[in-house]
Design a protein around this motif. Structure first.
Motif, short mmCIF file in Angstrom:
data_model
loop_
_atom_site.label_atom_id
_atom_site.label_comp_id
_atom_site.label_asym_id
_atom_site.label_seq_id
_atom_site.Cartn_x
_atom_site.Cartn_y
_atom_site.Cartn_z
N LEU A 134 -12.86 -42.74 -1.09
CA LEU A 134 -12.76 -41.35 -1.33
C LEU A 134 -11.72 -40.58 -1.51
O LEU A 134 -11.08 -39.36 -2.44
CB LEU A 134 -14.01 -41.36 0.02
CG LEU A 134 -15.73 -41.28 -0.54
CD1 LEU A 134 -15.94 -41.13 1.10
CD2 LEU A 134 -15.77 -40.09 -1.14
N ASN A 135 -10.58 -40.99 -0.73
CA ASN A 135 -9.31 -40.22 -0.56
C ASN A 135 -8.45 -40.39 -2.30
O ASN A 135 -7.79 -39.51 -2.10
CB ASN A 135 -8.53 -41.19 0.63
CG ASN A 135 -6.97 -40.81 0.68
OD1 ASN A 135 -6.96 -39.87 0.96
ND2 ASN A 135 -5.72 -41.07 -0.18
N ARG A 136 -8.70 -41.71 -3.29
CA ARG A 136 -8.16 -40.92 -4.47
C ARG A 136 -9.24 -39.69 -4.58
O ARG A 136 -8.76 -38.78 -5.43
CB ARG A 136 -8.66 -42.45 -5.18
CG ARG A 136 -8.19 -41.86 -6.27
CD ARG A 136 -8.54 -43.35 -7.56
NE ARG A 136 -7.88 -44.29 -7.28
CZ ARG A 136 -8.04 -45.55 -8.38
NH1 ARG A 136 -8.52 -45.69 -9.09
NH2 ARG A 136 -7.30 -47.15 -7.60
N GLU A 137 -10.34 -40.23 -4.83
CA GLU A 137 -11.27 -38.97 -5.62
C GLU A 137 -11.02 -37.39 -5.31
O GLU A 137 -10.67 -36.45 -6.14
CB GLU A 137 -12.95 -38.92 -4.95
CG GLU A 137 -13.06 -39.93 -6.30
CD GLU A 137 -13.04 -40.16 -7.16
OE1 GLU A 137 -13.69 -39.68 -8.28
OE2 GLU A 137 -12.39 -41.81 -8.35
N PHE A 138 -10.53 -37.60 -3.53
CA PHE A 138 -9.88 -36.33 -3.18
C PHE A 138 -8.75 -35.48 -4.11
O PHE A 138 -8.41 -34.63 -4.59
CB PHE A 138 -9.78 -36.12 -1.49
CG PHE A 138 -9.17 -34.58 -1.20
CD1 PHE A 138 -9.70 -34.08 -1.05
CD2 PHE A 138 -7.24 -35.00 -1.09
CE1 PHE A 138 -8.86 -33.03 0.04
CE2 PHE A 138 -6.95 -33.61 -0.42
CZ PHE A 138 -8.25 -32.49 -0.50
N HIS A 139 -8.01 -36.48 -4.58
CA HIS A 139 -6.19 -36.40 -4.71
C HIS A 139 -6.18 -36.29 -6.22
O HIS A 139 -6.23 -35.75 -7.07
CB HIS A 139 -5.31 -37.20 -4.10
CG HIS A 139 -4.78 -37.17 -2.83
ND1 HIS A 139 -4.00 -35.93 -2.72
CD2 HIS A 139 -5.55 -38.13 -1.96
CE1 HIS A 139 -3.87 -36.24 -1.72
NE2 HIS A 139 -4.00 -37.43 -1.61
N ARG A 140 -7.43 -36.77 -6.33
CA ARG A 140 -7.98 -36.43 -8.47
C ARG A 140 -8.64 -35.37 -8.54
O ARG A 140 -8.62 -35.00 -9.88
CB ARG A 140 -9.09 -37.64 -9.16
CG ARG A 140 -9.40 -37.71 -10.44
CD ARG A 140 -10.14 -39.21 -10.39
NE ARG A 140 -9.30 -39.82 -10.97
CZ ARG A 140 -9.74 -41.09 -10.52
NH1 ARG A 140 -11.06 -41.44 -9.41
NH2 ARG A 140 -9.13 -42.47 -10.39
N ALA A 141 -9.35 -34.39 -7.84
CA ALA A 141 -10.08 -33.29 -7.90
C ALA A 141 -8.71 -32.46 -8.06
O ALA A 141 -8.82 -31.40 -8.87
CB ALA A 141 -10.99 -33.31 -7.19
N LEU A 142 -7.65 -32.58 -6.45
CA LEU A 142 -7.08 -31.66 -6.89
C LEU A 142 -5.34 -31.89 -8.28
O LEU A 142 -5.47 -31.12 -8.72
CB LEU A 142 -6.42 -31.67 -5.94
CG LEU A 142 -7.07 -31.42 -4.31
CD1 LEU A 142 -5.87 -31.05 -2.99
CD2 LEU A 142 -7.21 -30.18 -4.45
N CYS A 143 -5.67 -33.11 -8.33
CA CYS A 143 -4.67 -33.23 -9.91
C CYS A 143 -4.97 -32.88 -10.82
O CYS A 143 -4.10 -33.23 -11.45
CB CYS A 143 -3.92 -34.93 -9.65
SG CYS A 143 -2.87 -35.12 -8.27
N GLY A 144 -6.30 -33.15 -11.60
CA GLY A 144 -7.26 -33.50 -12.36
C GLY A 144 -7.14 -31.64 -12.97
O GLY A 144 -7.13 -31.25 -14.17
N ALA A 145 -6.53 -30.48 -12.10
CA ALA A 145 -6.81 -29.17 -12.53
C ALA A 145 -5.28 -28.68 -13.42
O ALA A 145 -4.94 -28.12 -13.91
CB ALA A 145 -6.65 -27.89 -11.55
N SER A 146 -4.57 -30.34 -12.97
CA SER A 146 -3.28 -30.03 -13.74
C SER A 146 -3.54 -30.21 -15.00
O SER A 146 -4.30 -31.02 -15.97
CB SER A 146 -2.04 -31.09 -13.63
OG SER A 146 -0.83 -30.90 -14.21
N SER A 147 -2.46 -29.78 -16.40
CA SER A 147 -2.99 -29.40 -17.36
C SER A 147 -1.79 -30.43 -18.61
O SER A 147 -1.74 -30.51 -19.76
CB SER A 147 -2.29 -27.60 -18.18
OG SER A 147 -1.54 -27.71 -18.11
#
Length: 229
Positions: A134-147
């Motif tokens: 889940l920790n990875r999913e949390f960071h993926r959710a935030l990082c994933g907004a990068s273009s």
């Protein structure tokens, strides 16, 4: 377990790979454990050829290493190598989180908040494996907004490469559960209130490094204790 039991359609090499990778990730096969081809082949009801192919694939991904006169074994966690890898990951996550902060949608931010609440529940249960996923999913959710698609590709490769070690890190330092949850809450607040990118980047980077440093300290303490025995 037989090949048929693991699912129709997959090659024997793929079945062996999934089986061994799951055992390594779940620490059924602990760091340093030997991988005896003939024994694994018997367990999976197949020849040694697909097992050898699976082990080579796991070696390429960093899960398995070869040692002279010993053979294939589950890769042990080297504190220095782990810290170097996590420092690189912290830089990538920090920049991706900061560059995505101005682009993230309200729905994506809400999803990150929901994941963090679930992280809190997993922490209370002491479930290190689920917490790390889940920790990875949390960071993926935030990082994933990068273009920056190239940056995100680098992150995915690093997350995958560090999968084994990161699954072990919170088990090494359970005190980081509550600290990490609180740091996530602070990071979400920084993103939500439109804090400067430099502030978001620094906080996100240091958040990842705190876990890395705590895990390294735990590994070093364990190594020292073993030497004294």
């Amino acid at each position: 377990m037989t090949a048929a039991q693991d699912g129709a359609g997959a090659s024997k090499s793929e079945i062996a790979y999934r089986h061994l990778r799951q055992q390594i990730v779940e620490r059924t096969l602990a760091p340093g454990a030997r991988l005896v081809l003939e024994q694994i082949a018997r367990e999976l009801d197949m020849s040694v050829v697909p097992v050898r192919e699976a082990i080579r694939r796991l070696e390429a991904e960093g899960y398995v290493s070869y040692q002279r006169n010993v053979g294939a074994q589950v890769t042990s966690i080297d504190p220095d190598q782990y810290l170097n890898s996590m420092e690189a990951l912290a830089l990538l996550e920090g920049f991706a989180t900061a560059s995505g902060a101005r682009l993230i949608s309200a729905a994506e931010l809400d999803r990150a908040r929901a994941i963090n609440q679930e992280l809190k529940r997993k922490a209370e249960q002491g479930d290190a494996r689920a917490y790390t996923e889940l920790n990875r999913e949390f960071h993926r959710a935030l990082c994933g907004a990068s273009s920056n698609a190239h940056l995100l590709g680098l992150l995915e490769r690093e997350w995958s490469r560090l999968d084994l070690i990161r699954r072990s890190s919170f088990a090494l330092v359970p005190e980081r559960y509550a600290e990490s949850f609180a740091e996530h809450e602070a990071l979400l607040q920084l993103v939500a209130c439109g804090a400067p990118e430099s502030t978001v980047e620094h906080f996100a980077r240091e958040h990842t490094l705190r876990t890395a440093r705590a895990a390294v300290a735990s590994l070093q303490t364990t190594a020292e204790e073993e030497e004294e025995r």
